[in-house]
Design an enzyme around this catalytic site. Sequence first.
Site, PDB file in Angstrom:
ATOM      1  N   LYS A   1     -10.388 -12.162 -15.714  1.00 47.12           N
ATOM      2  CA  LYS A   1     -10.471 -12.151 -17.223  1.00 47.12           C
ATOM      3  C   LYS A   1     -10.078 -13.545 -17.826  1.00 47.12           C
ATOM      4  O   LYS A   1     -10.633 -14.130 -18.489  1.00 47.12           O
ATOM      5  CB  LYS A   1      -9.843 -10.982 -17.761  1.00 47.12           C
ATOM      6  CG  LYS A   1     -10.400 -10.459 -19.392  1.00 47.12           C
ATOM      7  CD  LYS A   1     -11.663 -10.097 -19.102  1.00 47.12           C
ATOM      8  CE  LYS A   1     -12.377  -9.473 -20.553  1.00 47.12           C
ATOM      9  NZ  LYS A   1     -13.566  -9.043 -20.470  1.00 47.12           N
TER      10      LYS A   1
ATOM     11  N   GLY B   1     -19.439  -9.220 -26.146  1.00 46.20           N
ATOM     12  CA  GLY B   1     -18.158  -8.950 -25.781  1.00 46.20           C
ATOM     13  C   GLY B   1     -18.001 -10.440 -24.916  1.00 46.20           C
ATOM     14  O   GLY B   1     -18.630 -11.398 -24.886  1.00 46.20           O
ATOM     15  N   VAL B   2     -16.568 -10.640 -24.353  1.00 49.89           N
ATOM     16  CA  VAL B   2     -16.131 -11.853 -23.746  1.00 49.89           C
ATOM     17  C   VAL B   2     -17.096 -12.221 -22.445  1.00 49.89           C
ATOM     18  O   VAL B   2     -17.447 -13.368 -22.616  1.00 49.89           O
ATOM     19  CB  VAL B   2     -14.706 -11.744 -23.394  1.00 49.89           C
ATOM     20  CG1 VAL B   2     -14.288 -13.072 -22.799  1.00 49.89           C
ATOM     21  CG2 VAL B   2     -13.833 -11.090 -24.453  1.00 49.89           C
ATOM     22  N   ASP B   3     -17.214 -11.247 -21.773  1.00 50.64           N
ATOM     23  CA  ASP B   3     -17.878 -11.704 -20.597  1.00 50.64           C
ATOM     24  C   ASP B   3     -19.331 -12.263 -20.785  1.00 50.64           C
ATOM     25  O   ASP B   3     -19.998 -13.270 -20.261  1.00 50.64           O
ATOM     26  CB  ASP B   3     -17.773 -10.237 -19.230  1.00 50.64           C
ATOM     27  CG  ASP B   3     -16.399 -10.113 -19.013  1.00 50.64           C
ATOM     28  OD1 ASP B   3     -15.340 -10.743 -19.580  1.00 50.64           O
ATOM     29  OD2 ASP B   3     -16.169  -8.926 -18.729  1.00 50.64           O
TER      30      ASP B   3
ATOM     31  N   GLU C   1       4.502 -11.372  -5.793  1.00 52.10           N
ATOM     32  CA  GLU C   1       3.605 -11.489  -6.894  1.00 52.10           C
ATOM     33  C   GLU C   1       4.115 -10.945  -8.237  1.00 52.10           C
ATOM     34  O   GLU C   1       3.440 -11.287  -9.419  1.00 52.10           O
ATOM     35  CB  GLU C   1       2.445 -10.912  -6.356  1.00 52.10           C
ATOM     36  CG  GLU C   1       2.078  -9.470  -6.251  1.00 52.10           C
ATOM     37  CD  GLU C   1       2.757  -8.726  -4.994  1.00 52.10           C
ATOM     38  OE1 GLU C   1       3.650  -9.408  -4.377  1.00 52.10           O
ATOM     39  OE2 GLU C   1       2.671  -7.685  -4.687  1.00 52.10           O
TER      40      GLU C   1
ATOM     41  N   GLY D   1       0.883  -1.287  -0.018  1.00 54.35           N
ATOM     42  CA  GLY D   1      -0.055   0.046  -0.135  1.00 54.35           C
ATOM     43  C   GLY D   1       0.755   1.322  -0.067  1.00 54.35           C
ATOM     44  O   GLY D   1       2.100   0.980   0.223  1.00 54.35           O
TER      45      GLY D   1
ATOM     46  N   CYS E   1       5.293  -6.382   1.626  1.00 58.72           N
ATOM     47  CA  CYS E   1       5.817  -4.862   1.669  1.00 58.72           C
ATOM     48  C   CYS E   1       5.070  -3.990   2.897  1.00 58.72           C
ATOM     49  O   CYS E   1       5.179  -4.263   3.934  1.00 58.72           O
ATOM     50  CB  CYS E   1       5.226  -4.338   0.407  1.00 58.72           C
ATOM     51  SG  CYS E   1       6.025  -2.684  -0.008  1.00 58.72           S
ATOM     52  N   TYR E   2       3.911  -3.243   2.449  1.00 58.46           N
ATOM     53  CA  TYR E   2       3.102  -2.488   3.571  1.00 58.46           C
ATOM     54  C   TYR E   2       2.680  -3.293   4.700  1.00 58.46           C
ATOM     55  O   TYR E   2       2.846  -3.104   5.607  1.00 58.46           O
ATOM     56  CB  TYR E   2       2.168  -1.801   2.829  1.00 58.46           C
ATOM     57  CG  TYR E   2       1.341  -0.786   3.938  1.00 58.46           C
ATOM     58  CD1 TYR E   2       1.664   0.405   4.293  1.00 58.46           C
ATOM     59  CD2 TYR E   2      -0.061  -1.173   4.608  1.00 58.46           C
ATOM     60  CE1 TYR E   2       1.274   1.209   5.324  1.00 58.46           C
ATOM     61  CE2 TYR E   2      -0.635  -0.392   5.464  1.00 58.46           C
ATOM     62  CZ  TYR E   2       0.091   0.860   5.785  1.00 58.46           C
ATOM     63  OH  TYR E   2      -0.750   1.658   6.907  1.00 58.46           O
TER      64      TYR E   2
ATOM     65  N   HIS F   1       8.023  -8.071  -3.380  1.00 58.07           N
ATOM     66  CA  HIS F   1       6.587  -8.367  -3.801  1.00 58.07           C
ATOM     67  C   HIS F   1       6.783  -9.657  -4.757  1.00 58.07           C
ATOM     68  O   HIS F   1       7.301  -9.711  -5.903  1.00 58.07           O
ATOM     69  CB  HIS F   1       6.346  -7.397  -4.810  1.00 58.07           C
ATOM     70  CG  HIS F   1       5.828  -6.126  -4.384  1.00 58.07           C
ATOM     71  ND1 HIS F   1       4.666  -5.501  -3.830  1.00 58.07           N
ATOM     72  CD2 HIS F   1       6.589  -4.913  -3.999  1.00 58.07           C
ATOM     73  CE1 HIS F   1       4.590  -4.477  -3.138  1.00 58.07           C
ATOM     74  NE2 HIS F   1       5.660  -3.868  -3.110  1.00 58.07           N
TER      75      HIS F   1
ATOM     76  N   SER G   1     -20.659 -13.047 -23.489  1.00 57.00           N
ATOM     77  CA  SER G   1     -20.556 -14.348 -24.142  1.00 57.00           C
ATOM     78  C   SER G   1     -20.416 -15.429 -23.368  1.00 57.00           C
ATOM     79  O   SER G   1     -21.114 -16.557 -23.628  1.00 57.00           O
ATOM     80  CB  SER G   1     -19.679 -14.152 -25.503  1.00 57.00           C
ATOM     81  OG  SER G   1     -20.004 -13.051 -26.141  1.00 57.00           O
TER      82      SER G   1
END
Length: 525
Positions: free
Chosen positions: A371, A226-228, A172, A55, A82-83, A170, A230
């Site tokens: 996504k 759109g993708v979502d 990630e 953060g 981190c934070y 980090h 569909s």
Amino acid sequence: MEQEKVIVIDFGGQYNQLVARRVRECQVYCEIYSYRTPIDEIKAMNPKGIILTGGPNSCYEEGAPTYTKELFELGIPVLGLCYGAQLMNHILGGKVEKAPVREYGKTETIIDGGKDSLFAGVEDSTIVWMSHFDYISQPAPGFEILAHTADCPVAADANEEKKLYAIQFHPEVLHTVRGKEILFNFVRNICGCAGDWRMDSFAEKAVEEIRAKVGDGKVLLALSGGVDSSVLAALLAKAIGKQLTCVFVDHGLLRKNEGDEVEGVFGANGSFDINFVRVNAAERYYAKLAGVSEPERKRKIIGEEFIRVFEEEAKKIGKVDFLAQGTIYPDVVESGLGGESAVIKSHHNVGGLPDYVDFKEIIEPLRNLFKDEVRKVGLELGLPEYLVFRQPFPGPGLGIRIIGEVTAEKVRMVQDADYIYREEVDKAAKAYKDEHGVEAPWMPNQYFAALTNMRSVGVMGDERTYDYAVAVRAVRTIDFMTAEAAEIPFEVLQTVMSRIINEVRGVNRVMYDLTSKPPGTIELE
Ligand code: XMP
């Protein structure tokens, strides 16, 4: 059986969604919640582990985001990043202060401990991604230092007995070479998660859940192509077939052939046994947009008209039991419902719900997926690749890629130019990949043509022309919040230019938009 999960508590850092992604890559289900979420709610979720994110604040400053000490007394393993690492040490009695040297970027780190736990399998010296001003100058009582760097005496520390771990860097971020292993060690070994979260089991489970919930009720879905939406349509089709009605509003502002493609997949001749209604509303939209050139006004008109058209169709269908929405996880987090790093996009398609569509409840079966996870589900359900890997396309469509007034004639111009441009970029990208075996370094994340409002003089054959200029755009971006123009090879741009001018009536000039975001936006509206 309850799905085992890890909870990410969000303190507003920029990589927070990534943390959840990486945990899911360890086959462990994970959700993000704001640091404002009360401890009782966190407890009720019964997590196997908790991760505190990075953060932007200094934890020792007044008013900085914090959390109750009780979190560390639940007997649940906690990992601070981190934070989150600083906060854990701060709350438990360690010391955090401004570092004499700010660390940023790839940094060599020496592992001093935790070699059987958090850092199992990690070399004694490893590269990590650092980004901090503050540092832990003194570990909390009971904590032992597990790693250090040249400038950071506590790159990681832990109270192993209580399973509390703090990492200054980090894991990630992919630049942290052993980041994945470190997170794996935490969620699978330290938290003891079995790792039974699988994307391929998602569709099956979702189908069962939808059936159980919907029973023999009727479901209505606004399908945009759109993708979502569909993927959602395909999932609902599998679960409840004809109990689903999809309403697809073709507002006449779609890309070339797009309306027919959507109808091809979901319509009567497609592969799904559902009710599909296509509303050809182009004329209606063009009439509403006539004479309007202000971009926000155009967006508003398009959004409102969508609701009107959708409502009319819904009325014809009569009472439905459920309204399905293609909300996905980043939408949930971005709209502030989940995490803290809320970036509320005013243009996100949350245009409000049709007021008087008569339904009992909303269902959002994709609301926990990222996504790329949605895409995987789409492929599994048999949707064609071109649909599943579509570029982002704004809800107001080409209406905002035509600068100034929208007319049918201008829609045709931008559709044709955009089609040519995408075709040539795709062809060049494929050729590069075939030749080199890797994706072209210039491959844009989004690329399209827009029609400017500028007309200028040209010559075609022996004729003088006074026609429109098309702007082609291609950007490289990770998050679509910042972007750079992509370096499309010049010869590709030249081919695009000559094809557009030769093939698109009404256009006599092609420009390449070099603008970064910020100060520009990705769309040219
Ligand atoms: P801007 O133009 O704001 O766009 O830099 C950032 C990303 O968002 C997309 N975009 C939209 N997406 N509804 C959407 O779903 C919209 O109204 C909208 N406007 C812009 C844009 O294509 C880019 O990917």
